[in-house]
Scaffold this motif. Structure first.
Motif, PDB file in Angstrom:
ATOM      1  N   ARG A   1       0.837  -1.204   0.000  1.00  0.00           N
ATOM      2  CA  ARG A   1       0.000   0.000   0.000  1.00  0.00           C
ATOM      3  C   ARG A   1       0.869   1.249   0.000  1.00  0.00           C
ATOM      4  O   ARG A   1       1.827   1.335   0.758  1.00  0.00           O
ATOM      5  N   LYS A   2       0.536   2.217  -0.841  1.00  0.00           N
ATOM      6  CA  LYS A   2       1.312   3.452  -0.927  1.00  0.00           C
ATOM      7  C   LYS A   2       1.171   4.277   0.346  1.00  0.00           C
ATOM      8  O   LYS A   2       0.087   4.367   0.922  1.00  0.00           O
ATOM      9  N   LYS A   3       2.265   4.903   0.749  1.00  0.00           N
ATOM     10  CA  LYS A   3       2.224   5.802   1.888  1.00  0.00           C
ATOM     11  C   LYS A   3       1.832   7.203   1.420  1.00  0.00           C
ATOM     12  O   LYS A   3       2.158   7.613   0.311  1.00  0.00           O
ATOM     13  N   SER A   4       1.152   7.924   2.276  1.00  0.00           N
ATOM     14  CA  SER A   4       0.764   9.299   1.945  1.00  0.00           C
ATOM     15  C   SER A   4       2.012  10.152   1.766  1.00  0.00           C
ATOM     16  O   SER A   4       2.999   9.984   2.481  1.00  0.00           O
ATOM     17  N   VAL A   5       1.958  11.067   0.812  1.00  0.00           N
ATOM     18  CA  VAL A   5       3.082  11.970   0.577  1.00  0.00           C
ATOM     19  C   VAL A   5       2.841  13.272   1.334  1.00  0.00           C
ATOM     20  O   VAL A   5       1.749  13.517   1.854  1.00  0.00           O
ATOM     21  N   LYS A   6       3.871  14.106   1.403  1.00  0.00           N
ATOM     22  CA  LYS A   6       3.704  15.427   2.015  1.00  0.00           C
ATOM     23  C   LYS A   6       2.969  16.308   1.006  1.00  0.00           C
ATOM     24  O   LYS A   6       3.576  16.911   0.119  1.00  0.00           O
ATOM     25  N   TRP A   7       1.671  16.373   1.141  1.00  0.00           N
ATOM     26  CA  TRP A   7       0.819  17.010   0.142  1.00  0.00           C
ATOM     27  C   TRP A   7       1.153  18.474  -0.068  1.00  0.00           C
ATOM     28  O   TRP A   7       1.219  18.966  -1.198  1.00  0.00           O
ATOM     29  N   ARG A   8       1.384  19.202   1.018  1.00  0.00           N
ATOM     30  CA  ARG A   8       1.621  20.650   0.918  1.00  0.00           C
ATOM     31  C   ARG A   8       2.905  20.964   0.154  1.00  0.00           C
ATOM     32  O   ARG A   8       3.043  22.072  -0.371  1.00  0.00           O
ATOM     33  N   CYS A   9       3.819  20.009   0.076  1.00  0.00           N
ATOM     34  CA  CYS A   9       5.089  20.252  -0.618  1.00  0.00           C
ATOM     35  C   CYS A   9       5.125  19.615  -2.003  1.00  0.00           C
ATOM     36  O   CYS A   9       6.147  19.682  -2.684  1.00  0.00           O
ATOM     37  N   SER A  10       4.031  18.995  -2.408  1.00  0.00           N
ATOM     38  CA  SER A  10       4.050  18.233  -3.654  1.00  0.00           C
ATOM     39  C   SER A  10       3.654  19.068  -4.865  1.00  0.00           C
ATOM     40  O   SER A  10       2.861  19.997  -4.769  1.00  0.00           O
ATOM     41  N   ALA A  11       4.210  18.699  -6.023  1.00  0.00           N
ATOM     42  CA  ALA A  11       3.831  19.341  -7.278  1.00  0.00           C
ATOM     43  C   ALA A  11       2.407  18.957  -7.658  1.00  0.00           C
ATOM     44  O   ALA A  11       1.703  19.724  -8.319  1.00  0.00           O
ATOM     45  N   ALA A  12       1.959  17.773  -7.233  1.00  0.00           N
ATOM     46  CA  ALA A  12       0.586  17.334  -7.517  1.00  0.00           C
ATOM     47  C   ALA A  12      -0.421  18.320  -6.939  1.00  0.00           C
ATOM     48  O   ALA A  12      -1.436  18.648  -7.575  1.00  0.00           O
ATOM     49  N   ARG A  13      -0.147  18.809  -5.736  1.00  0.00           N
ATOM     50  CA  ARG A  13      -1.017  19.804  -5.105  1.00  0.00           C
ATOM     51  C   ARG A  13      -1.073  21.078  -5.936  1.00  0.00           C
ATOM     52  O   ARG A  13      -2.150  21.629  -6.186  1.00  0.00           O
ATOM     53  N   GLU A  14       0.086  21.551  -6.380  1.00  0.00           N
ATOM     54  CA  GLU A  14       0.147  22.772  -7.189  1.00  0.00           C
ATOM     55  C   GLU A  14      -0.637  22.617  -8.484  1.00  0.00           C
ATOM     56  O   GLU A  14      -1.374  23.513  -8.893  1.00  0.00           O
ATOM     57  N   ILE A  15      -0.473  21.462  -9.136  1.00  0.00           N
ATOM     58  CA  ILE A  15      -1.132  21.231 -10.419  1.00  0.00           C
ATOM     59  C   ILE A  15      -2.645  21.221 -10.252  1.00  0.00           C
ATOM     60  O   ILE A  15      -3.374  21.865 -11.028  1.00  0.00           O
ATOM     61  N   LEU A  16      -3.141  20.517  -9.237  1.00  0.00           N
ATOM     62  CA  LEU A  16      -4.588  20.467  -9.010  1.00  0.00           C
ATOM     63  C   LEU A  16      -5.139  21.849  -8.671  1.00  0.00           C
ATOM     64  O   LEU A  16      -6.201  22.249  -9.166  1.00  0.00           O
ATOM     65  N   GLN A  17      -4.429  22.581  -7.819  1.00  0.00           N
ATOM     66  CA  GLN A  17      -4.900  23.913  -7.449  1.00  0.00           C
ATOM     67  C   GLN A  17      -4.932  24.848  -8.654  1.00  0.00           C
ATOM     68  O   GLN A  17      -5.870  25.639  -8.802  1.00  0.00           O
ATOM     69  N   GLU A  18      -3.931  24.751  -9.499  1.00  0.00           N
ATOM     70  CA  GLU A  18      -3.913  25.586 -10.706  1.00  0.00           C
ATOM     71  C   GLU A  18      -5.086  25.236 -11.617  1.00  0.00           C
ATOM     72  O   GLU A  18      -5.760  26.123 -12.154  1.00  0.00           O
ATOM     73  N   ASP A  19      -5.339  23.950 -11.794  1.00  0.00           N
ATOM     74  CA  ASP A  19      -6.408  23.526 -12.689  1.00  0.00           C
ATOM     75  C   ASP A  19      -7.792  23.854 -12.137  1.00  0.00           C
ATOM     76  O   ASP A  19      -8.730  24.114 -12.896  1.00  0.00           O
ATOM     77  N   PHE A  20      -7.925  23.867 -10.819  1.00  0.00           N
ATOM     78  CA  PHE A  20      -9.218  24.177 -10.200  1.00  0.00           C
ATOM     79  C   PHE A  20      -9.446  25.685 -10.059  1.00  0.00           C
ATOM     80  O   PHE A  20     -10.547  26.174 -10.316  1.00  0.00           O
ATOM     81  N   PHE A  21      -8.412  26.418  -9.668  1.00  0.00           N
ATOM     82  CA  PHE A  21      -8.622  27.792  -9.209  1.00  0.00           C
ATOM     83  C   PHE A  21      -8.047  28.873 -10.126  1.00  0.00           C
ATOM     84  O   PHE A  21      -8.233  30.061  -9.860  1.00  0.00           O
ATOM     85  N   THR A  22      -7.353  28.486 -11.200  1.00  0.00           N
ATOM     86  CA  THR A  22      -6.840  29.472 -12.146  1.00  0.00           C
ATOM     87  C   THR A  22      -7.790  29.564 -13.328  1.00  0.00           C
ATOM     88  O   THR A  22      -8.146  28.541 -13.910  1.00  0.00           O
TER      89      THR A  22
END
Length: 199
Positions: A1-22
Protein backbone atom coordinates in the motif's frame (compact mmCIF):
# COMPACT_ATOMS: atom_id res chain seq x y z
CA UNK A 1 0.00 0.00 0.00
CA UNK A 2 1.31 3.45 -0.93
CA UNK A 3 2.22 5.80 1.89
CA UNK A 4 0.76 9.30 1.94
CA UNK A 5 3.08 11.97 0.58
CA UNK A 6 3.70 15.43 2.02
CA UNK A 7 0.82 17.01 0.14
CA UNK A 8 1.62 20.65 0.92
CA UNK A 9 5.09 20.25 -0.62
CA UNK A 10 4.05 18.23 -3.65
CA UNK A 11 3.83 19.34 -7.28
CA UNK A 12 0.59 17.33 -7.52
CA UNK A 13 -1.02 19.80 -5.11
CA UNK A 14 0.15 22.77 -7.19
CA UNK A 15 -1.13 21.23 -10.42
CA UNK A 16 -4.59 20.47 -9.01
CA UNK A 17 -4.90 23.91 -7.45
CA UNK A 18 -3.91 25.59 -10.71
CA UNK A 19 -6.41 23.53 -12.69
CA UNK A 20 -9.22 24.18 -10.20
CA UNK A 21 -8.62 27.79 -9.21
CA UNK A 22 -6.84 29.47 -12.15
CA UNK A 23 -9.12 30.95 -14.78
CA UNK A 24 -8.65 28.85 -17.90
CA UNK A 25 -7.48 25.87 -15.81
CA UNK A 26 -8.56 22.40 -16.90
CA UNK A 27 -10.98 21.98 -13.98
CA UNK A 28 -11.96 25.64 -13.58
CA UNK A 29 -15.35 25.02 -15.18
CA UNK A 30 -15.12 21.39 -16.32
CA UNK A 31 -16.78 18.63 -14.30
CA UNK A 32 -14.72 15.46 -13.97
CA UNK A 33 -15.38 12.57 -11.59
CA UNK A 34 -12.67 11.86 -9.06
CA UNK A 35 -12.12 8.43 -10.63
CA UNK A 36 -11.64 9.88 -14.11
CA UNK A 37 -9.44 12.64 -12.70
CA UNK A 38 -7.23 10.11 -10.93
CA UNK A 39 -6.68 8.22 -14.19
CA UNK A 40 -6.20 11.43 -16.17
CA UNK A 41 -3.52 12.93 -13.92
CA UNK A 42 -1.68 9.63 -13.50
CA UNK A 43 -1.43 9.39 -17.28
CA UNK A 44 -0.54 13.03 -17.93
CA UNK A 45 1.84 13.57 -14.98
CA UNK A 46 2.89 10.07 -13.88
CA UNK A 47 6.09 11.24 -12.15
CA UNK A 48 4.02 13.53 -9.89
CA UNK A 49 0.85 11.52 -9.31
CA UNK A 50 2.00 7.88 -9.41
CA UNK A 51 3.13 8.09 -5.77
CA UNK A 52 -0.14 9.65 -4.53
CA UNK A 53 -2.36 7.05 -2.80
CA UNK A 54 -5.94 6.90 -4.07
CA UNK A 55 -7.46 7.98 -0.74
CA UNK A 56 -5.16 10.98 -0.45
CA UNK A 57 -5.90 12.06 -4.02
CA UNK A 58 -9.66 11.57 -3.56
CA UNK A 59 -9.85 13.54 -0.31
CA UNK A 60 -7.92 16.51 -1.69
CA UNK A 61 -9.71 16.43 -5.04
CA UNK A 62 -13.12 16.43 -3.32
CA UNK A 63 -12.02 19.31 -1.10
CA UNK A 64 -10.88 21.41 -4.06
CA UNK A 65 -14.00 20.49 -6.02
CA UNK A 66 -16.21 21.74 -3.17
CA UNK A 67 -14.22 24.99 -2.89
CA UNK A 68 -14.43 25.45 -6.67
CA UNK A 69 -18.21 24.97 -6.69
CA UNK A 70 -18.64 27.40 -3.81
CA UNK A 71 -16.46 29.92 -5.66
CA UNK A 72 -18.51 29.57 -8.85
CA UNK A 73 -21.76 30.14 -6.98
CA UNK A 74 -20.28 33.12 -5.16
CA UNK A 75 -18.85 34.49 -8.40
CA UNK A 76 -22.23 34.15 -10.13
CA UNK A 77 -23.97 36.09 -7.34
CA UNK A 78 -21.26 38.75 -7.27
CA UNK A 79 -21.56 39.16 -11.03
CA UNK A 80 -25.29 39.80 -10.73
CA UNK A 81 -24.74 42.35 -7.94
CA UNK A 82 -21.94 44.02 -9.92
CA UNK A 83 -24.05 44.37 -13.06
CA UNK A 84 -26.88 45.86 -11.00
CA UNK A 85 -24.49 48.25 -9.24
CA UNK A 86 -22.98 49.40 -12.54
CA UNK A 87 -26.41 50.28 -13.86
CA UNK A 88 -26.91 52.55 -10.87
CA UNK A 89 -23.29 53.76 -10.61
CA UNK A 90 -21.50 53.50 -13.97
CA UNK A 91 -17.74 52.95 -13.75
CA UNK A 92 -15.83 56.20 -14.12
CA UNK A 93 -13.25 56.08 -16.89
CA UNK A 94 -11.41 59.18 -15.63
CA UNK A 95 -10.03 60.18 -12.24
CA UNK A 96 -10.72 63.38 -10.30
CA UNK A 97 -8.04 65.21 -12.34
CA UNK A 98 -9.80 64.32 -15.57
CA UNK A 99 -7.08 61.84 -16.56
CA UNK A 100 -8.07 58.49 -18.13
CA UNK A 101 -7.74 55.44 -15.88
CA UNK A 102 -5.08 53.22 -17.39
CA UNK A 103 -6.61 49.94 -16.18
CA UNK A 104 -9.84 50.73 -18.02
CA UNK A 105 -8.23 52.16 -21.14
CA UNK A 106 -7.65 50.22 -24.41
CA UNK A 107 -3.99 51.30 -24.18
CA UNK A 108 -3.31 48.77 -21.39
CA UNK A 109 -3.62 45.47 -23.33
CA UNK A 110 -1.75 47.06 -26.24
CA UNK A 111 1.13 48.10 -24.01
CA UNK A 112 1.27 44.66 -22.37
CA UNK A 113 1.56 43.10 -25.82
CA UNK A 114 4.24 45.59 -26.93
CA UNK A 115 6.26 44.89 -23.79
CA UNK A 116 5.98 41.13 -24.37
CA UNK A 117 7.42 41.83 -27.82
CA UNK A 118 10.21 43.81 -26.10
CA UNK A 119 9.53 47.05 -27.93
CA UNK A 120 10.31 48.92 -24.72
CA UNK A 121 13.90 47.61 -24.95
CA UNK A 122 14.35 49.03 -28.45
CA UNK A 123 12.67 52.39 -27.85
CA UNK A 124 12.57 55.08 -25.21
CA UNK A 125 9.22 55.54 -23.43
CA UNK A 126 8.53 58.70 -25.42
CA UNK A 127 9.28 56.91 -28.71
CA UNK A 128 7.05 53.97 -27.80
CA UNK A 129 4.28 56.37 -26.82
CA UNK A 130 4.24 57.76 -30.35
CA UNK A 131 3.64 54.36 -31.97
CA UNK A 132 -0.06 54.10 -31.13
CA UNK A 133 -2.85 56.70 -30.96
CA UNK A 134 -4.18 55.03 -27.79
CA UNK A 135 -0.97 55.93 -25.96
CA UNK A 136 -1.45 59.63 -26.73
CA UNK A 137 -4.14 59.80 -24.02
CA UNK A 138 -1.34 59.69 -21.42
CA UNK A 139 1.39 62.26 -20.84
CA UNK A 140 5.00 61.06 -21.07
CA UNK A 141 5.51 60.80 -17.30
CA UNK A 142 2.40 58.68 -16.72
CA UNK A 143 3.09 56.49 -19.74
CA UNK A 144 6.66 55.86 -18.58
CA UNK A 145 5.41 54.82 -15.13
CA UNK A 146 2.94 52.38 -16.68
CA UNK A 147 5.74 50.77 -18.71
CA UNK A 148 7.84 50.19 -15.59
CA UNK A 149 4.80 48.91 -13.70
CA UNK A 150 4.01 46.27 -16.35
CA UNK A 151 7.68 45.26 -16.63
CA UNK A 152 7.89 44.72 -12.85
CA UNK A 153 4.70 42.65 -12.88
CA UNK A 154 5.89 40.44 -15.74
CA UNK A 155 9.26 39.89 -14.05
CA UNK A 156 7.47 38.78 -10.90
CA UNK A 157 5.27 36.32 -12.83
CA UNK A 158 8.30 34.99 -14.70
CA UNK A 159 10.14 34.52 -11.40
CA UNK A 160 7.24 32.53 -9.95
CA UNK A 161 6.99 30.41 -13.08
CA UNK A 162 10.74 29.67 -13.02
CA UNK A 163 10.58 28.66 -9.34
CA UNK A 164 7.59 26.42 -9.98
CA UNK A 165 9.25 24.76 -12.99
CA UNK A 166 12.47 24.18 -11.05
CA UNK A 167 10.55 22.61 -8.17
CA UNK A 168 8.75 20.24 -10.50
CA UNK A 169 11.94 19.28 -12.31
CA UNK A 170 13.56 18.36 -8.98
CA UNK A 171 10.53 16.31 -8.00
CA UNK A 172 10.53 14.60 -11.40
CA UNK A 173 14.19 13.65 -11.01
CA UNK A 174 13.51 12.09 -7.60
CA UNK A 175 10.61 10.07 -8.99
CA UNK A 176 11.10 6.28 -9.25
CA UNK A 177 10.11 6.57 -12.92
CA UNK A 178 13.12 6.45 -15.22
CA UNK A 179 14.87 9.76 -15.83
CA UNK A 180 14.43 9.48 -19.60
CA UNK A 181 10.69 9.00 -19.22
CA UNK A 182 10.45 11.83 -16.73
CA UNK A 183 12.33 14.13 -19.10
CA UNK A 184 10.04 13.19 -21.98
CA UNK A 185 6.99 13.87 -19.81
CA UNK A 186 8.35 17.26 -18.72
CA UNK A 187 8.85 18.17 -22.37
CA UNK A 188 5.27 17.13 -23.07
CA UNK A 189 4.12 19.36 -20.22
CA UNK A 190 6.01 22.34 -21.66
CA UNK A 191 4.39 21.84 -25.07
CA UNK A 192 0.95 21.52 -23.47
CA UNK A 193 1.52 24.71 -21.45
CA UNK A 194 2.54 26.63 -24.59
CA UNK A 195 -0.51 25.33 -26.47
CA UNK A 196 -2.72 26.43 -23.60
CA UNK A 197 -1.18 29.91 -23.61
CA UNK A 198 -1.63 30.32 -27.36
CA UNK A 199 -5.28 29.23 -27.12
Amino acid sequence: RKKSVKWRCSAAREILQEDFFTEGGFLFKNALSVEDAFDFYNQKYPHFFSQIPWEQFKNNYKRYEKQCNERNIRSFKEDIFLKHDRKINPTKTHNAKGEPKFDLHPAKPLLIEDIKNKLHERMTPSELRKTRPEYQAFVNKIFKERIYQIVRTQKYYNYREDKRTEKRRKEAKSSPISSDYATTTMQRMSVADKDGESG
